[in-house]
Design a protein around this motif. Structure first.
Motif, PDB file in Angstrom:
ATOM      1  N   TRP A  88       0.842  -1.199   0.000  1.00  0.00           N
ATOM      2  CA  TRP A  88       0.000   0.000   0.000  1.00  0.00           C
ATOM      3  C   TRP A  88       0.872   1.241   0.000  1.00  0.00           C
ATOM      4  O   TRP A  88       1.789   1.359   0.796  1.00  0.00           O
ATOM      5  CB  TRP A  88      -0.919  -0.008   1.223  1.00  0.00           C
ATOM      6  N   MET A  89       0.573   2.161  -0.924  1.00  0.00           N
ATOM      7  CA  MET A  89       1.340   3.408  -0.935  1.00  0.00           C
ATOM      8  C   MET A  89       0.395   4.594  -0.790  1.00  0.00           C
ATOM      9  O   MET A  89      -0.796   4.509  -1.085  1.00  0.00           O
ATOM     10  CB  MET A  89       2.121   3.525  -2.238  1.00  0.00           C
ATOM     11  N   CYS A  90       0.930   5.706  -0.303  1.00  0.00           N
ATOM     12  CA  CYS A  90       0.121   6.926  -0.308  1.00  0.00           C
ATOM     13  C   CYS A  90       0.975   8.099  -0.741  1.00  0.00           C
ATOM     14  O   CYS A  90       2.197   8.066  -0.634  1.00  0.00           O
ATOM     15  CB  CYS A  90      -0.528   7.160   1.041  1.00  0.00           C
ATOM     16  N   LYS A  91       0.293   9.098  -1.276  1.00  0.00           N
ATOM     17  CA  LYS A  91       0.946  10.225  -1.935  1.00  0.00           C
ATOM     18  C   LYS A  91       0.729  11.493  -1.129  1.00  0.00           C
ATOM     19  O   LYS A  91      -0.377  11.738  -0.648  1.00  0.00           O
ATOM     20  CB  LYS A  91       0.278  10.414  -3.306  1.00  0.00           C
ATOM     21  N   ASP A  92       1.772  12.291  -1.023  1.00  0.00           N
ATOM     22  CA  ASP A  92       1.642  13.644  -0.501  1.00  0.00           C
ATOM     23  C   ASP A  92       0.730  14.397  -1.470  1.00  0.00           C
ATOM     24  O   ASP A  92       1.040  14.510  -2.652  1.00  0.00           O
ATOM     25  CB  ASP A  92       3.040  14.286  -0.443  1.00  0.00           C
ATOM     26  N   ILE A  98       5.918   9.989  -2.649  1.00  0.00           N
ATOM     27  CA  ILE A  98       5.234   8.729  -2.390  1.00  0.00           C
ATOM     28  C   ILE A  98       5.856   7.990  -1.215  1.00  0.00           C
ATOM     29  O   ILE A  98       7.075   7.918  -1.080  1.00  0.00           O
ATOM     30  CB  ILE A  98       5.264   7.847  -3.658  1.00  0.00           C
ATOM     31  N   PHE A  99       5.003   7.471  -0.343  1.00  0.00           N
ATOM     32  CA  PHE A  99       5.444   6.715   0.825  1.00  0.00           C
ATOM     33  C   PHE A  99       4.791   5.348   0.847  1.00  0.00           C
ATOM     34  O   PHE A  99       3.704   5.174   0.297  1.00  0.00           O
ATOM     35  CB  PHE A  99       5.051   7.451   2.115  1.00  0.00           C
ATOM     36  N   ARG A 100       5.439   4.408   1.542  1.00  0.00           N
ATOM     37  CA  ARG A 100       4.759   3.150   1.800  1.00  0.00           C
ATOM     38  C   ARG A 100       3.885   3.368   3.013  1.00  0.00           C
ATOM     39  O   ARG A 100       4.362   3.837   4.057  1.00  0.00           O
ATOM     40  CB  ARG A 100       5.785   2.049   2.055  1.00  0.00           C
ATOM     41  N   ALA A 101       2.605   3.040   2.917  1.00  0.00           N
ATOM     42  CA  ALA A 101       1.632   3.427   3.937  1.00  0.00           C
ATOM     43  C   ALA A 101       1.997   2.903   5.318  1.00  0.00           C
ATOM     44  O   ALA A 101       1.998   3.654   6.303  1.00  0.00           O
ATOM     45  CB  ALA A 101       0.233   2.963   3.523  1.00  0.00           C
ATOM     46  N   ALA A 195      -5.431   8.487   0.444  1.00  0.00           N
ATOM     47  CA  ALA A 195      -5.764   7.177   1.008  1.00  0.00           C
ATOM     48  C   ALA A 195      -4.822   6.145   0.388  1.00  0.00           C
ATOM     49  O   ALA A 195      -4.387   6.303  -0.750  1.00  0.00           O
ATOM     50  CB  ALA A 195      -7.209   6.830   0.689  1.00  0.00           C
ATOM     51  N   PRO A 196      -4.485   5.074   1.127  1.00  0.00           N
ATOM     52  CA  PRO A 196      -3.562   4.074   0.585  1.00  0.00           C
ATOM     53  C   PRO A 196      -4.094   3.436  -0.691  1.00  0.00           C
ATOM     54  O   PRO A 196      -5.270   3.091  -0.780  1.00  0.00           O
ATOM     55  CB  PRO A 196      -3.481   3.033   1.711  1.00  0.00           C
ATOM     56  N   GLN A 197      -3.205   3.315  -1.683  1.00  0.00           N
ATOM     57  CA  GLN A 197      -3.563   2.650  -2.942  1.00  0.00           C
ATOM     58  C   GLN A 197      -2.650   1.450  -3.119  1.00  0.00           C
ATOM     59  O   GLN A 197      -1.507   1.474  -2.688  1.00  0.00           O
ATOM     60  CB  GLN A 197      -3.289   3.593  -4.112  1.00  0.00           C
TER      61      GLN A 197
END
Lengths: 632, 632
Positions: A88-92, A98-101, A195-197
């Motif tokens: 799962w990743m989420c974006k600023d 991009i971060f790993r959630a 939200a995590p994608q």
């Protein structure tokens, strides 16, 4: 739970200086998650792989394969990787970073807890222990966001701690909820996060010039082994059980790799697929390992909120049902013996059972060999029971039978559902889907047959899914009944027990376990690898650049090599003492010094790395000692 | 010039049956250019690699590396692969099918020449020799288009033959012209084809989740070695010359792979990069190979339209300037000895020099070890002089100095261009491009400095390219003059001699060279590998399934393995005769049979593969024989 007292920066400096490994493309700035192994690291890795091959493949006559890294989409779609091999990743939301959630939740909550500890300490006048300062400290602090000394409510603190303890087990939705609840933002910009994608971890590419055929770099070597099952069984003269094995590169396109060799995007794995009769998981050589005592952390113990290790023989563990069966127990024992052989320390090695929610999509049971390093307990070998999952899905998709046919000594009578298709009505009724409807009906489970029979009897019809549509069959189209049949051949899909080794992780752990610092005038690094895996077994040191030594160097290095003792010549102009120190850093167990007495009488000095003990003897006698040590 | 009398289908059948290799994803239909190695092929390959490692890396203390397959775009842009590593393809204008341009020209012209031969033969009543019928024959015929017996003009025939002889050397434009001139269409549909377009042969992918960082799967292992040059030199205590080496997977996204293992999309290579002083290409161990006699086909001989092989010692070849220098000669000799050691036949091995127009973009001279198989003479090892190309371009791009600094024993006085930049005028004049203009001026070649001096003197100004723009410098901005300087350190970029081995091609050639058919009641296949590379060294055969044999099988196989003799147990229920035949097909040199006499007195039968000679002796004595044979 990383170890903050271990001086990791000092080890990392040694690793780079002696070129065990270094970031790839470093002169171009490097890319996270890619490392190149230098001469020492590469030799160490090759030696680990050789021991592995002797210990597993040759010892048990496993069938070693070498299959392609590039794998077609269809294969990995079937195996489930296209749909499920994701993080799962989420974006600023403002700057797109991009971060790993799960990592971001972990980092932010840990920073808050640290801030809380500081605030509480400030109240009582204590100081908070700081992790050893390292080069990356500044960067890390930035990544985690500045720690601010803010005291938290006891309840909040508790909630943070509970969340962190379960961090590996959350779904994307759950992670999203946690991020909302705790207002987790980018620690770098303070901006809100998406939200995590899902992000699939496989590298993809196109095969050939058409742009139509998609492929992925394999995320494991296992699929190539499953696809060859039929050939392997035939090669093994249809005998069961047997194992295939493979050593090779695999890839995972990690969202944000970290922790050096422990989480990389390209890595060498060694995997065994042991094919076994699901009704008989006894192992013929189980007696060889049953008295081996290992440290276990079972599912039940973990569920009770505990991490207490239990010491147990493998025989007992299987008997008590802690380990499910002999074959699983056998491999756990063999993995244990392998890791000790290459130099992993017994007291930093444990076997932990996966909890249900952390298992890969294909596994039904899994034990990890975890090795303790300064990063905490790290999974280095997985030992999973993949059941019949992979063979079943590939067989279903390709219509290729991936089964074992066992000739029964005495025929057996079994109860079985029998299906009769009425070809006369099928064709006209289902037209070009007739074949698909038939296949669907023939591949039902027992439970489905019972329902079908029920429906046909009570309602005179039933619905069938095939070709992506729903069809209706009536009583005169198909009849099902339960009856007895006599079988002379038993046909079954084997189960698979899979020991899977992350060679890079093992290698890094071994570096930590082998490293110590010798006190003296100046403290000096030593890497005490067992001879069997040491990058080079022997170092040849001519006392100086004097020409008289040259023929001895050439002759001795030839003889050493001929006897299978890999040798490095160090004829640099540094003092012998400094060269010994360099050998210690390279982990070379023996050094032979050639001096003026050698020229006179053919004797040399042998120095042992760990004890620094030196003896003088003829080269022939020294060679004998080295040969015995290498053969061990 | 493929050999049509060799029964390739029979060998291919053996290769599949004994699982040396097979098409990957075969149960999914397979994809051209991908092969999986089975237990025999994998063991054979591992053994070839081990011999290679001993012969090259250990023998010469080369620095072995293991770098990543995934490589960033910037690296391969700099190395020239993004722009130049391509083949020409053309498309069927109606159905979109894609062909490799040179292959389609070749196939169509060959078919027409064959048709011509048939027509001429029909006139005189002769029959035309047909190639051995093989399984693929139908498919191939279709690919090439049906051969139609049409007689050609003598001039046309001559023109076709000349074109075919040069087929590897045409540019895309030239191929396009040929296609137009000879009206070459798709042999399958008869449709017109597009003009040849470039197709880059590298697989690409995206690194990380951003979609911004492009990477390619490496087309050679060499770049990873060049990027680590600085670390390697340091590891080697700054001593020159030295070599790095690497064994690993590389990828080429071929347009239309064919010829089995000879042209694949994923393959194992073994590459050596030998870094040498461009002013001194002597080799310290040249004496070891100077008396080795090899078959040579030089550039000059080929240019004279000849393919006559010359037998020559390497010493003579270097002395006469046929081979440019000692280092190149040394490696050609070592390659030769390696190939003979693993079982390549002397009379089917030659060294062919590349002609200028067929060299890779980075090479200045290149000799291929070509091995003859039923496909003709095939390049299996390249031995290229890459000059300073790669280190120079990477250094220029990254501003990292990739040079050797040699402390001169006596300082030397040399003439050199000297450049003085006037910092006072540079800043205000060129603003943020000042640095770039300065760098451009400092990195001129001698020729450019001469022009610059000339321009400044005659016109008072000169133009400079920097930052993608053109600037004008005037006399008071910069002064250039030629003067003498005294150097205490000589700085140079090493040249690289690169022996590069295609392991799969060597392995396939070895299969052809090792295969023969033993006549008898029924003819039987034998693969006579040298013991050193044979997939297994020994086969253990219990006479029957009798339980009395079991302890002997287990004990003997343990002892064999302990002595490094890889062993396969064949306890299937087939007769001993059939099992011997199976061993011969697997290329196992020795078989040990355990029978009732073994149970009584511990003696066993040893059978040798090629001679079928059998002896009976105690197991201990037999073990001694095997050990001596393996150690050779």
């Amino acid at each position: 739970m990383s170890d903050t007292t271990f001086d990791r920066p000092a080890l990392e400096q040694l690793i780079t200086k002696r070129f065990f490994y270094a970031p790839s493309f470093q002169i171009y700035g490097g890319v996270a998650g890619f490392y190149d192994y230098g001469p020492t690291g590469c030799a160490l890795m090759n030696n680990i792989i050789n021991v592995w091959r002797n210990h597993f493949v040759l010892e048990e006559e496993m069938l070693e394969l070498d299959t392609t890294i590039m794998t077609t989409e269809e294969v990995l779609k079937t195996s489930g990787h296209v749909d499920k091999f994701a993080d799962w990743m989420c974006k600023d939301l403002k700057n797109g970073e991009i971060f790993r959630a799960d990592h971001i939740v972990e980092a932010v909550l840990e920073a808050r807890l640290q801030g809380d500890a500081q605030a509480r300490a400030a109240k009582t006048g204590e100081t908070v222990k700081n992790p050893v300062e390292d080069k990356d400290a500044k960067k890390k602090k930035k990544k985690k966001g500045t720690v601010v000394a803010v005291e938290l409510d006891d309840a909040v603190r508790k909630e943070y701690e509970t969340t962190l303890a379960q961090i590996d087990n959350f779904s994307g939705e759950e992670l999203g909820a946690i991020m909302k609840k705790f207002d987790i933002r980018s620690p770098e910009s303070g901006n809100e996060l998406s939200a995590p994608q899902e992000f699939n971890l496989m590298f993809d590419s196109m095969i050939g010039p058409t742009g139509q055929l998609k492929g992925y770099l394999r995320p494991e070597t296992a699929q190539g082994q499953f696809l060859n099952f039929k050939r392997l069984l035939e090669f093994n003269n249809d005998k069961m059980p047997f194992a295939s094995a493979q050593v090779g590169r695999s890839f995972r396109n990690e969202i944000s790799p970290r922790s050096g060799l422990l989480r990389v995007r390209e890595f060498t794995m060694a995997e065994i697929e042991h094919f076994v009769d699901p009704e008989n998981k006894q192992h013929p050589h189980f007696a060889d390992v049953k008295d081996v005592t290992i440290s276990l952390l079972s599912k039940d113990v973990q569920l009770s909120g505990n991490t207490h290790l239990v010491e147990m023989t493998i025989g007992d563990a299987v008997e008590k049902g802690v380990i499910d069966n002999q074959t699983l127990g056998y491999f756990i024992g063999r993995i244990y013996l392998f890791l000790l052989k290459i130099g992993i320390k017994r007291d930093r090695l444990r076997f932990r059972q996966h909890m249900d929610n952390e298992m890969a999509h294909y596994a039904t049971d899994c034990w990890d060999a975890e090795i303790k390093s300064s990063y905490g307990w790290i999974e280095c070998v997985g030992c999973a029971d993949r059941s019949a999952y992979d063979l079943t899905v590939h067989s279903r998709r390709t219509k290729e039978k991936l089964v074992v046919r066992e000739q029964l000594e005495t025929p057996r009578v079994i109860e079985k559902w029998q299906v009769e298709i009425n070809k006369k009505t099928f064709g006209p009724k289902f037209k070009k889907s007739a074949k698909a409807v038939e296949e669907a009906l023939l591949s039902y489970t027992d439970e489905c047959y019972e329902k079908l029979q029920n429906a046909l009897e009570t309602e005179g019809k039933a619905s069938v899914e095939a070709d992506g549509q729903t069809f209706e069959v009536e009583k005169n189209d198909v009849s099902v009944s339960r009856g007895t049949v006599t079988e002379h051949v038993r046909e079954y899909t084997p189960n698979v027990i899979e020991p899977s080794f992350g060679i890079g992780r093992i290698l890094y752990s071994l570096l930590e376990h082998s490293w110590w610092v010798r006190e003296g005038d100046e403290s000096r690094n030593v890497l005490s690898f067992p001879t069997i895996v040491a990058p080079f077994k022997c170092c040849l040191l001519p006392l100086s650049g004097n020409e008289a030594f040259l023929p001895f160097v050439r002759q001795y290095s030839r003889q050493l090599r001929k006897n299978g003792i890999s040798t490095r010549t160090d004829d640099s102009k540094t003092s012998i003492g400094r060269r010994y120190a360099r050998n210690d850093e390279l982990g070379i167990p023996y050094a032979i010094t050639i001096d003026f007495q050698t020229v006179e009488d053919g004797t040399v000095t042998l120095r042992e790395r760990d004890s620094m003990k030196q003896i003088r003897d003829s080269f022939e006698n020294i060679l004998k000692i080295l040969k015995e040590s290498s053969d061990e």
